[in-house]
Design a protein around this motif. Sequence first.
Motif, PDB file in Angstrom:
ATOM      1  N   LEU A   1      43.428  77.591 -16.681  1.00  0.00           N
ATOM      2  CA  LEU A   1      42.943  78.541 -15.693  1.00  0.00           C
ATOM      3  C   LEU A   1      42.506  77.737 -14.487  1.00  0.00           C
ATOM      4  O   LEU A   1      41.648  76.856 -14.604  1.00  0.00           O
ATOM      5  CB  LEU A   1      41.775  79.358 -16.252  1.00  0.00           C
ATOM      6  N   SER A   2      43.129  78.008 -13.341  1.00  0.00           N
ATOM      7  CA  SER A   2      42.796  77.316 -12.094  1.00  0.00           C
ATOM      8  C   SER A   2      42.234  78.320 -11.102  1.00  0.00           C
ATOM      9  O   SER A   2      42.567  79.506 -11.152  1.00  0.00           O
ATOM     10  CB  SER A   2      44.048  76.676 -11.488  1.00  0.00           C
ATOM     11  N   PHE A   3      41.434  77.825 -10.190  1.00  0.00           N
ATOM     12  CA  PHE A   3      40.878  78.638  -9.115  1.00  0.00           C
ATOM     13  C   PHE A   3      41.395  78.064  -7.805  1.00  0.00           C
ATOM     14  O   PHE A   3      41.343  76.851  -7.594  1.00  0.00           O
ATOM     15  CB  PHE A   3      39.353  78.607  -9.168  1.00  0.00           C
ATOM     16  N   CYS A   4      41.914  78.930  -6.934  1.00  0.00           N
ATOM     17  CA  CYS A   4      42.561  78.420  -5.734  1.00  0.00           C
ATOM     18  C   CYS A   4      42.530  79.448  -4.605  1.00  0.00           C
ATOM     19  O   CYS A   4      42.203  80.611  -4.810  1.00  0.00           O
ATOM     20  CB  CYS A   4      43.999  78.007  -6.038  1.00  0.00           C
ATOM     21  N   GLU A   5      42.904  78.983  -3.401  1.00  0.00           N
ATOM     22  CA  GLU A   5      42.949  79.839  -2.218  1.00  0.00           C
ATOM     23  C   GLU A   5      44.222  80.675  -2.162  1.00  0.00           C
ATOM     24  O   GLU A   5      44.250  81.730  -1.551  1.00  0.00           O
ATOM     25  CB  GLU A   5      42.827  78.992  -0.962  1.00  0.00           C
ATOM     26  N   ASP A   6      45.297  80.175  -2.797  1.00  0.00           N
ATOM     27  CA  ASP A   6      46.576  80.896  -2.819  1.00  0.00           C
ATOM     28  C   ASP A   6      47.437  80.301  -3.923  1.00  0.00           C
ATOM     29  O   ASP A   6      47.090  79.282  -4.514  1.00  0.00           O
ATOM     30  CB  ASP A   6      47.279  80.773  -1.466  1.00  0.00           C
ATOM     31  N   VAL A   7      48.583  80.935  -4.189  1.00  0.00           N
ATOM     32  CA  VAL A   7      49.522  80.482  -5.205  1.00  0.00           C
ATOM     33  C   VAL A   7      50.929  80.549  -4.610  1.00  0.00           C
ATOM     34  O   VAL A   7      51.290  81.560  -4.005  1.00  0.00           O
ATOM     35  CB  VAL A   7      49.453  81.381  -6.462  1.00  0.00           C
ATOM     36  N   ASP A   8      51.706  79.463  -4.764  1.00  0.00           N
ATOM     37  CA  ASP A   8      53.067  79.493  -4.221  1.00  0.00           C
ATOM     38  C   ASP A   8      54.024  80.200  -5.187  1.00  0.00           C
ATOM     39  O   ASP A   8      53.626  80.627  -6.279  1.00  0.00           O
ATOM     40  CB  ASP A   8      53.552  78.090  -3.845  1.00  0.00           C
ATOM     41  N   SER A   9      55.288  80.316  -4.795  1.00  0.00           N
ATOM     42  CA  SER A   9      56.276  81.081  -5.566  1.00  0.00           C
ATOM     43  C   SER A   9      56.633  80.435  -6.908  1.00  0.00           C
ATOM     44  O   SER A   9      57.263  81.067  -7.746  1.00  0.00           O
ATOM     45  CB  SER A   9      57.545  81.270  -4.741  1.00  0.00           C
ATOM     46  N   LYS A  10      56.227  79.180  -7.118  1.00  0.00           N
ATOM     47  CA  LYS A  10      56.497  78.495  -8.381  1.00  0.00           C
ATOM     48  C   LYS A  10      55.263  78.464  -9.290  1.00  0.00           C
ATOM     49  O   LYS A  10      55.283  77.816 -10.331  1.00  0.00           O
ATOM     50  CB  LYS A  10      56.974  77.069  -8.110  1.00  0.00           C
ATOM     51  N   GLY A  11      54.197  79.133  -8.874  1.00  0.00           N
ATOM     52  CA  GLY A  11      52.980  79.167  -9.682  1.00  0.00           C
ATOM     53  C   GLY A  11      52.086  77.959  -9.504  1.00  0.00           C
ATOM     54  O   GLY A  11      51.244  77.673 -10.348  1.00  0.00           O
ATOM     55  N   THR A  12      52.235  77.259  -8.390  1.00  0.00           N
ATOM     56  CA  THR A  12      51.416  76.086  -8.102  1.00  0.00           C
ATOM     57  C   THR A  12      50.221  76.504  -7.255  1.00  0.00           C
ATOM     58  O   THR A  12      50.387  77.213  -6.257  1.00  0.00           O
ATOM     59  CB  THR A  12      52.235  75.024  -7.346  1.00  0.00           C
ATOM     60  N   PRO A  13      49.006  76.078  -7.641  1.00  0.00           N
ATOM     61  CA  PRO A  13      47.827  76.455  -6.858  1.00  0.00           C
ATOM     62  C   PRO A  13      47.803  75.757  -5.499  1.00  0.00           C
ATOM     63  O   PRO A  13      48.171  74.595  -5.376  1.00  0.00           O
ATOM     64  CB  PRO A  13      46.655  76.006  -7.728  1.00  0.00           C
ATOM     65  N   ILE A  14      47.362  76.486  -4.486  1.00  0.00           N
ATOM     66  CA  ILE A  14      47.167  75.950  -3.138  1.00  0.00           C
ATOM     67  C   ILE A  14      45.671  76.027  -2.847  1.00  0.00           C
ATOM     68  O   ILE A  14      45.066  77.090  -2.983  1.00  0.00           O
ATOM     69  CB  ILE A  14      47.957  76.759  -2.102  1.00  0.00           C
ATOM     70  N   GLY A  15      45.085  74.922  -2.464  1.00  0.00           N
ATOM     71  CA  GLY A  15      43.649  74.903  -2.190  1.00  0.00           C
ATOM     72  C   GLY A  15      42.830  74.998  -3.465  1.00  0.00           C
ATOM     73  O   GLY A  15      41.836  75.696  -3.534  1.00  0.00           O
ATOM     74  N   TYR A  16      43.255  74.249  -4.496  1.00  0.00           N
ATOM     75  CA  TYR A  16      42.577  74.246  -5.794  1.00  0.00           C
ATOM     76  C   TYR A  16      41.166  73.689  -5.664  1.00  0.00           C
ATOM     77  O   TYR A  16      40.938  72.706  -4.977  1.00  0.00           O
ATOM     78  CB  TYR A  16      43.388  73.401  -6.782  1.00  0.00           C
ATOM     79  N   SER A  17      40.206  74.326  -6.337  1.00  0.00           N
ATOM     80  CA  SER A  17      38.833  73.834  -6.358  1.00  0.00           C
ATOM     81  C   SER A  17      38.064  74.498  -7.484  1.00  0.00           C
ATOM     82  O   SER A  17      38.515  75.504  -8.045  1.00  0.00           O
ATOM     83  CB  SER A  17      38.142  74.136  -5.021  1.00  0.00           C
TER      84      SER A  17
END
Length: 133
Positions: free
Chosen positions: A26-42
């Motif tokens: 479970l990740s927390f992030c600002e956005d998610v790309d089309s491949k399920g990778t977190p953007i701005g993870y924190s």
Amino acid sequence: MKKLYTLVYALALIFALNSFAQAQSLSFCEDVDSKGTPIGYSSTFNIGSGGGYLYFLVNLPYKLNSRSVKYDIFKLDSYGNEKFDNTIYQDTELSWDYFYKQVTFYSSGTYNIYVYDTSDYMLASGQIRIQYR
């Protein structure tokens, strides 16, 4: 014989590391790309006094095989005890191996998040800290 033990140990270590790398998360992030990778993870996010949102992203090493999931959210008090905050439900597809949900927070604090499938099997869990700007 010593070489055999070394080989067995090395293979066990490789298997353990591979299993760890493939674990659900479970990740927390600002956005998610089309491949399920977190953007701005924190693990810490700042919100305004009117609230702010972020994404919960769950990655699985297998197909979900569930039509919905639920996120149980607990806020920690000053002693570290959990107090139930709310539950959020999400419709899902059986074939998904990752999914995400936009969630809005309105108060600061530390929260424990637990994600379950329709059989109440815990898929993942995590902790997040929400702070005011």
